[in-house]
Design a protein around this motif. Sequence first.
Motif, mmCIF file in Angstrom:
data_model
loop_
_atom_site.group_PDB
_atom_site.id
_atom_site.type_symbol
_atom_site.label_atom_id
_atom_site.label_comp_id
_atom_site.label_asym_id
_atom_site.label_seq_id
_atom_site.Cartn_x
_atom_site.Cartn_y
_atom_site.Cartn_z
ATOM 1 N N TRP A 1 10.641 24.901 28.091
ATOM 2 C CA TRP A 1 10.920 25.236 29.460
ATOM 3 C C TRP A 1 9.813 24.765 30.394
ATOM 4 O O TRP A 1 10.087 24.437 31.540
ATOM 5 N N GLN A 2 8.618 24.783 29.908
ATOM 6 C CA GLN A 2 7.498 24.419 30.766
ATOM 7 C C GLN A 2 7.647 23.007 31.313
ATOM 8 O O GLN A 2 7.337 22.757 32.469
ATOM 9 N N SER A 3 8.154 22.084 30.493
ATOM 10 C CA SER A 3 8.305 20.703 30.964
ATOM 11 C C SER A 3 9.268 20.628 32.142
ATOM 12 O O SER A 3 9.091 19.818 33.053
ATOM 13 N N MET A 4 10.295 21.486 32.130
ATOM 14 C CA MET A 4 11.217 21.515 33.266
ATOM 15 C C MET A 4 10.496 21.996 34.521
ATOM 16 O O MET A 4 10.712 21.466 35.616
ATOM 17 N N LEU A 5 9.648 22.980 34.369
ATOM 18 C CA LEU A 5 8.928 23.517 35.512
ATOM 19 C C LEU A 5 7.883 22.545 36.036
ATOM 20 O O LEU A 5 7.554 22.556 37.222
ATOM 21 N N ASP A 6 7.355 21.709 35.147
ATOM 22 C CA ASP A 6 6.330 20.750 35.545
ATOM 23 C C ASP A 6 6.893 19.576 36.329
ATOM 24 O O ASP A 6 6.168 18.918 37.075
ATOM 25 N N GLU A 7 8.180 19.284 36.169
ATOM 26 C CA GLU A 7 8.788 18.165 36.897
ATOM 27 C C GLU A 7 8.992 18.545 38.349
ATOM 28 O O GLU A 7 9.376 19.656 38.665
ATOM 29 N N ASN A 8 8.756 17.589 39.220
ATOM 30 C CA ASN A 8 8.954 17.840 40.645
ATOM 31 C C ASN A 8 9.637 16.615 41.255
ATOM 32 O O ASN A 8 9.048 15.547 41.328
ATOM 33 N N HIS A 9 10.864 16.809 41.679
ATOM 34 C CA HIS A 9 11.651 15.721 42.274
ATOM 35 C C HIS A 9 11.898 15.965 43.762
ATOM 36 O O HIS A 9 12.808 15.388 44.351
ATOM 37 N N THR A 10 11.082 16.796 44.362
ATOM 38 C CA THR A 10 11.274 17.166 45.757
ATOM 39 C C THR A 10 11.317 15.949 46.670
ATOM 40 O O THR A 10 12.162 15.877 47.571
ATOM 41 N N ALA A 11 10.441 14.985 46.460
ATOM 42 C CA ALA A 11 10.401 13.808 47.331
ATOM 43 C C ALA A 11 11.704 13.013 47.276
ATOM 44 O O ALA A 11 12.109 12.408 48.274
ATOM 45 N N GLU A 12 12.369 13.033 46.139
ATOM 46 C CA GLU A 12 13.615 12.275 45.992
ATOM 47 C C GLU A 12 14.779 12.915 46.736
ATOM 48 O O GLU A 12 15.776 12.258 47.029
ATOM 49 N N LEU A 13 14.682 14.188 47.045
ATOM 50 C CA LEU A 13 15.773 14.882 47.725
ATOM 51 C C LEU A 13 16.064 14.280 49.096
ATOM 52 O O LEU A 13 17.200 14.290 49.560
ATOM 53 N N ALA A 14 15.051 13.756 49.745
ATOM 54 C CA ALA A 14 15.233 13.163 51.072
ATOM 55 C C ALA A 14 16.091 11.896 51.024
ATOM 56 O O ALA A 14 16.589 11.452 52.059
ATOM 57 N N ASP A 15 16.276 11.325 49.837
ATOM 58 C CA ASP A 15 17.099 10.113 49.695
ATOM 59 C C ASP A 15 18.586 10.427 49.555
ATOM 60 O O ASP A 15 19.415 9.524 49.613
ATOM 61 N N ILE A 16 18.930 11.670 49.362
ATOM 62 C CA ILE A 16 20.331 12.055 49.175
ATOM 63 C C ILE A 16 21.016 12.093 50.537
ATOM 64 O O ILE A 16 20.566 12.785 51.451
ATOM 65 N N THR A 17 22.110 11.351 50.660
ATOM 66 C CA THR A 17 22.796 11.239 51.954
ATOM 67 C C THR A 17 24.245 11.707 51.887
ATOM 68 O O THR A 17 25.018 11.438 52.799
ATOM 69 N N THR A 18 24.608 12.405 50.859
ATOM 70 C CA THR A 18 25.982 12.842 50.684
ATOM 71 C C THR A 18 26.126 14.327 51.021
ATOM 72 O O THR A 18 25.172 14.973 51.423
ATOM 73 N N ASN A 19 27.306 14.843 50.848
ATOM 74 C CA ASN A 19 27.544 16.271 51.042
ATOM 75 C C ASN A 19 26.982 17.037 49.851
ATOM 76 O O ASN A 19 27.149 16.612 48.712
ATOM 77 N N VAL A 20 26.326 18.169 50.121
ATOM 78 C CA VAL A 20 25.716 18.970 49.069
ATOM 79 C C VAL A 20 26.118 20.431 49.269
ATOM 80 O O VAL A 20 26.028 20.950 50.382
ATOM 81 N N LEU A 21 26.549 21.060 48.195
ATOM 82 C CA LEU A 21 26.868 22.481 48.214
ATOM 83 C C LEU A 21 25.808 23.218 47.412
ATOM 84 O O LEU A 21 25.587 22.916 46.244
ATOM 85 N N ILE A 22 25.159 24.186 48.042
ATOM 86 C CA ILE A 22 24.191 25.051 47.370
ATOM 87 C C ILE A 22 24.818 26.440 47.308
ATOM 88 O O ILE A 22 25.121 27.028 48.348
ATOM 89 N N VAL A 23 25.013 26.951 46.099
ATOM 90 C CA VAL A 23 25.522 28.308 45.925
ATOM 91 C C VAL A 23 24.397 29.122 45.301
ATOM 92 O O VAL A 23 23.856 28.749 44.266
ATOM 93 N N TRP A 24 24.072 30.222 45.943
ATOM 94 C CA TRP A 24 22.910 31.003 45.546
ATOM 95 C C TRP A 24 23.255 32.482 45.554
ATOM 96 O O TRP A 24 23.994 32.955 46.419
ATOM 97 N N GLY A 25 22.724 33.217 44.598
ATOM 98 C CA GLY A 25 22.908 34.662 44.542
ATOM 99 C C GLY A 25 21.763 35.372 45.247
ATOM 100 O O GLY A 25 20.599 35.051 45.010
ATOM 101 N N SER A 26 22.092 36.341 46.083
ATOM 102 C CA SER A 26 21.063 37.030 46.875
ATOM 103 C C SER A 26 20.091 37.833 46.010
ATOM 104 O O SER A 26 19.002 38.176 46.462
ATOM 105 N N LYS A 27 20.457 38.111 44.758
ATOM 106 C CA LYS A 27 19.574 38.851 43.848
ATOM 107 C C LYS A 27 18.963 37.928 42.787
ATOM 108 O O LYS A 27 18.549 38.367 41.729
ATOM 109 N N ASP A 28 18.927 36.618 43.088
ATOM 110 C CA ASP A 28 18.352 35.643 42.158
ATOM 111 C C ASP A 28 16.867 35.943 41.998
ATOM 112 O O ASP A 28 16.115 35.927 42.975
#
Length: 155
Positions: free
Chosen positions: A1-28
């Motif tokens: 699991w640690q390797s997943m947490l160590d990855e950071n793709h935040t900078a790549e998010l700015a390249d996404i130009t399509t429609n995105v749906l974020i579904v989130w639970g308020s008690k997450d």
Amino acid sequence: WQSMLDENHTAELADITTNVLIVWGSKDGIFVEEDQVALEAALSKADVWRVTVDGASHGVLWTHAPKVAAAMVDFLSAVTDRIDPKYPQYLKDGLKMCAVQNALARRVIVKEEDWCDPLNKYHKMLKAGLPLSAVQNALKRDGLDPSTMDGVHRT
């Protein structure tokens, strides 16, 4: 699991130009609301829809499936009617989500036997005797990776 947490793709998010749906639970308990706000901000070029499911935990997809499905139908209804107004109806009629995703990805109406196997038609091409190179060209034409058929033989 640690390797997943160590990855950071935040900078790549700015390249996404399509429609995105974020579904989130308020008690997450893993990703809090501030994380959702940051994710939406990082998707600066995307058309972001954020849906909060009240009382849902991190496993919102499993614990509140009907609400998630309704959010997906609303999202797909809004973003796909420009492509083909039938797609949201497919979901309402009970077609599996993967079938609708495949249809959206290819912008075509899929036959029932292809619903959840996007490579089914290419396997049929091989069975019909088409050369592997022709099938791989069809994959490439359709925007798929031709190497997915490497090692596949006619049966």
